[in-house]
Design an enzyme around this catalytic site. Sequence first.
Site, PDB file in Angstrom:
ATOM      1  N   TYR A   1       0.629  -1.175  -0.075  1.00  0.00           N
ATOM      2  CA  TYR A   1       0.007   0.021  -0.029  1.00  0.00           C
ATOM      3  C   TYR A   1       0.684   1.328  -0.010  1.00  0.00           C
ATOM      4  O   TYR A   1       1.806   1.243   0.786  1.00  0.00           O
ATOM      5  CB  TYR A   1      -0.734   0.048   1.421  1.00  0.00           C
ATOM      6  CG  TYR A   1      -2.357  -0.327   0.946  1.00  0.00           C
ATOM      7  CD1 TYR A   1      -3.070   0.485   0.055  1.00  0.00           C
ATOM      8  CD2 TYR A   1      -2.987  -1.242   1.571  1.00  0.00           C
ATOM      9  CE1 TYR A   1      -4.268   0.149  -0.292  1.00  0.00           C
ATOM     10  CE2 TYR A   1      -4.357  -1.732   1.359  1.00  0.00           C
ATOM     11  CZ  TYR A   1      -4.902  -0.969   0.602  1.00  0.00           C
ATOM     12  OH  TYR A   1      -6.400  -1.210   0.220  1.00  0.00           O
TER      13      TYR A   1
ATOM     14  N   GLU B   1      -0.436   4.834  -0.359  1.00  0.00           N
ATOM     15  CA  GLU B   1      -1.329   6.161  -0.607  1.00  0.00           C
ATOM     16  C   GLU B   1      -0.220   7.465  -0.605  1.00  0.00           C
ATOM     17  O   GLU B   1       0.446   7.477   0.363  1.00  0.00           O
ATOM     18  CB  GLU B   1      -2.233   6.323   0.330  1.00  0.00           C
ATOM     19  CG  GLU B   1      -3.903   5.819   0.010  1.00  0.00           C
ATOM     20  CD  GLU B   1      -4.107   4.390   0.592  1.00  0.00           C
ATOM     21  OE1 GLU B   1      -2.862   3.727   0.808  1.00  0.00           O
ATOM     22  OE2 GLU B   1      -5.056   3.995   0.808  1.00  0.00           O
TER      23      GLU B   1
ATOM     24  N   ASP C   1      -7.378  13.929 -24.846  1.00  0.00           N
ATOM     25  CA  ASP C   1      -7.494  12.653 -24.349  1.00  0.00           C
ATOM     26  C   ASP C   1      -6.858  11.768 -25.714  1.00  0.00           C
ATOM     27  O   ASP C   1      -7.479  11.533 -26.715  1.00  0.00           O
ATOM     28  CB  ASP C   1      -8.993  12.128 -24.339  1.00  0.00           C
ATOM     29  CG  ASP C   1      -9.009  10.650 -23.806  1.00  0.00           C
ATOM     30  OD1 ASP C   1      -8.332  10.128 -23.838  1.00  0.00           O
ATOM     31  OD2 ASP C   1     -10.340  10.426 -22.942  1.00  0.00           O
TER      32      ASP C   1
ATOM     33  N   THR D   1      -4.884   6.529 -21.493  1.00  0.00           N
ATOM     34  CA  THR D   1      -4.655   4.982 -20.899  1.00  0.00           C
ATOM     35  C   THR D   1      -3.519   4.693 -21.459  1.00  0.00           C
ATOM     36  O   THR D   1      -2.671   5.085 -22.273  1.00  0.00           O
ATOM     37  CB  THR D   1      -5.782   4.103 -21.449  1.00  0.00           C
ATOM     38  OG1 THR D   1      -5.745   4.276 -22.964  1.00  0.00           O
ATOM     39  CG2 THR D   1      -7.188   4.208 -20.883  1.00  0.00           C
TER      40      THR D   1
ATOM     41  N   LYS E   1      -3.272   0.950 -24.726  1.00  0.00           N
ATOM     42  CA  LYS E   1      -3.687   0.809 -26.317  1.00  0.00           C
ATOM     43  C   LYS E   1      -2.605   0.626 -27.058  1.00  0.00           C
ATOM     44  O   LYS E   1      -1.692  -0.311 -27.136  1.00  0.00           O
ATOM     45  CB  LYS E   1      -4.856   2.043 -26.521  1.00  0.00           C
ATOM     46  CG  LYS E   1      -5.941   1.725 -25.757  1.00  0.00           C
ATOM     47  CD  LYS E   1      -7.059   2.457 -25.939  1.00  0.00           C
ATOM     48  CE  LYS E   1      -8.358   2.389 -25.112  1.00  0.00           C
ATOM     49  NZ  LYS E   1      -8.331   3.391 -23.892  1.00  0.00           N
TER      50      LYS E   1
ATOM     51  N   ARG F   1      -2.859  -2.215 -18.113  1.00  0.00           N
ATOM     52  CA  ARG F   1      -4.122  -1.603 -18.294  1.00  0.00           C
ATOM     53  C   ARG F   1      -3.967  -0.623 -17.021  1.00  0.00           C
ATOM     54  O   ARG F   1      -3.706  -1.202 -15.983  1.00  0.00           O
ATOM     55  CB  ARG F   1      -5.349  -2.641 -17.711  1.00  0.00           C
ATOM     56  CG  ARG F   1      -5.534  -3.500 -18.916  1.00  0.00           C
ATOM     57  CD  ARG F   1      -7.055  -4.091 -18.659  1.00  0.00           C
ATOM     58  NE  ARG F   1      -7.797  -3.430 -19.191  1.00  0.00           N
ATOM     59  CZ  ARG F   1      -8.177  -3.398 -20.639  1.00  0.00           C
ATOM     60  NH1 ARG F   1      -7.627  -4.440 -21.523  1.00  0.00           N
ATOM     61  NH2 ARG F   1      -9.044  -2.550 -21.185  1.00  0.00           N
TER      62      ARG F   1
HETATM   63  N1  DSN Z   1     -13.051   0.870 -24.122  1.00  0.00           N
HETATM   64  C1  DSN Z   1     -12.197   1.960 -24.931  1.00  0.00           C
HETATM   65  C2  DSN Z   1     -12.011   1.821 -26.305  1.00  0.00           C
HETATM   66  O1  DSN Z   1     -12.192   0.480 -26.810  1.00  0.00           O
HETATM   67  O2  DSN Z   1     -11.842   2.720 -26.950  1.00  0.00           O
HETATM   68  C3  DSN Z   1     -12.471   3.334 -24.777  1.00  0.00           C
HETATM   69  O3  DSN Z   1     -12.562   3.574 -23.273  1.00  0.00           O
END
Ligand code: DSN
Length: 433
Positions: free
Chosen positions: A67, A69, A213, A239, A242, A248
């Site tokens: 942990y 924080e 974003d 994120t 991707k 993730r």
């Molecule tokens: N779920 C993501 C996507 O597939 O683009 C977006 O949050």
Amino acid sequence: MTASVSTAASTVAPPRHSALTAADPELAALVAAEERLQADTLRLIPSENYVSAAVLEASGTVLQNKYSEGYPGKRYYEGQQVIDQVEAITVERAKALFGMEHANVQPYSGSPANLAVYLAFLKPGDTVLGMSLPMGGHLTHGWGVSATGTWFNGVQYGVRRDTGRVDLDEVRDLALAERPKLIFCGGTAVPRTIDFAGFAEIAREVGAVLVADIAHIAGLIAGGAHPSPAPHVDVVSTTTHKTLRGPRGAMLLSRAAHARALDRAVFPGLQGGPHNQTTAAIGVALNEAATPAFCSYAHTVVANARALGEELAARGFDLVSGGTDNHLLLIDLTTKDIPGKVAAKALDRAGIVVNHNTVPYDPRKPFDPSGIRIGTPALTSRGLSTSDMATVATWIDRAVTAARTADEPTLTAIRAEVKELMEAYPAPGLPVD
Ligand code: DSN
């Protein structure tokens, strides 16, 4: 005899997931089945990828037992001698890779990261301007069913009906009329380059905080295959799993002036302890993304998408905006006389994994829309190149035709062909047999 057995054993890797298999064979079998599925299929969901074995290893370490924080040097638990270093290294790598003054690598994923941006800059009821979900935006950009569209006043821009592209004149008119405090650019089904400088001009004119974003295109930006938002925007939200090819997770990057507000919004505003194993894996992915090999990967992702788009267009597929500048293609199947979901399910049976998706001005419902969304990040991670895209387009074309005529044998035949090709391109992080 004993010695030679033990020498041989030391050179052989232990059976994959041996502890998991011994402790919980039922779940171990499901993990193995998912590995098989990911190995044998052509994964075209543009938000998915294959992480490296190193990223996979880092995300399954004892760091998850801790942990922590707070932030490096200012924690609410003791024993942070190692964790502080893990997070500090990852933060430095993030800042360097994206050219931003501040980075927070703790958000659990994209939606919590975006919620933290609202918490940092807005009060309930304030106005946010973002791209509408069915036009290619994201739920958290102020769409009605999201907390961001119910607790805040979400005003939405779209794309032009004739071009399928964002119209900055429309964005500017909306911004001048609605005076948003926050503007989001970027989305989840945007096949074209985002004009960060154009959005920045509008944000400046109305005094709004501009957030890029870049969840979908972070890896392309890191690899120099898409312009960077760094010189233009106040905040970058992304994120990490991707095109960036990490675990993730998510990150918020910003100018130094917004560091305190964003950090306080993530913790203690929204989250508790960071997921330290994810932080380490993000660090590993950022290190990989800073290499010439990743730069080449990012450019190949775009080249593959462009080639696939041309091959599909040549087979009569209707591409929203006419093509792509990035990793993603949005296909309106209306002219093929098949709903997106029916096509997506048939493609899945053929070993080609896509998702059904709304297209701009879609007359159908979001859960049964007119389109499919496909992308090239995962297949490029396996080493497929532009010369393979005609084959991929032919499979998609045959599968969509087969779906229309309920021709299951053809779908089964394509599945076997897909498996055969994918065997020649082992997936990063997956076992080879
Ligand atoms: N779920 C993501 C996507 O597939 O683009 C977006 O949050």
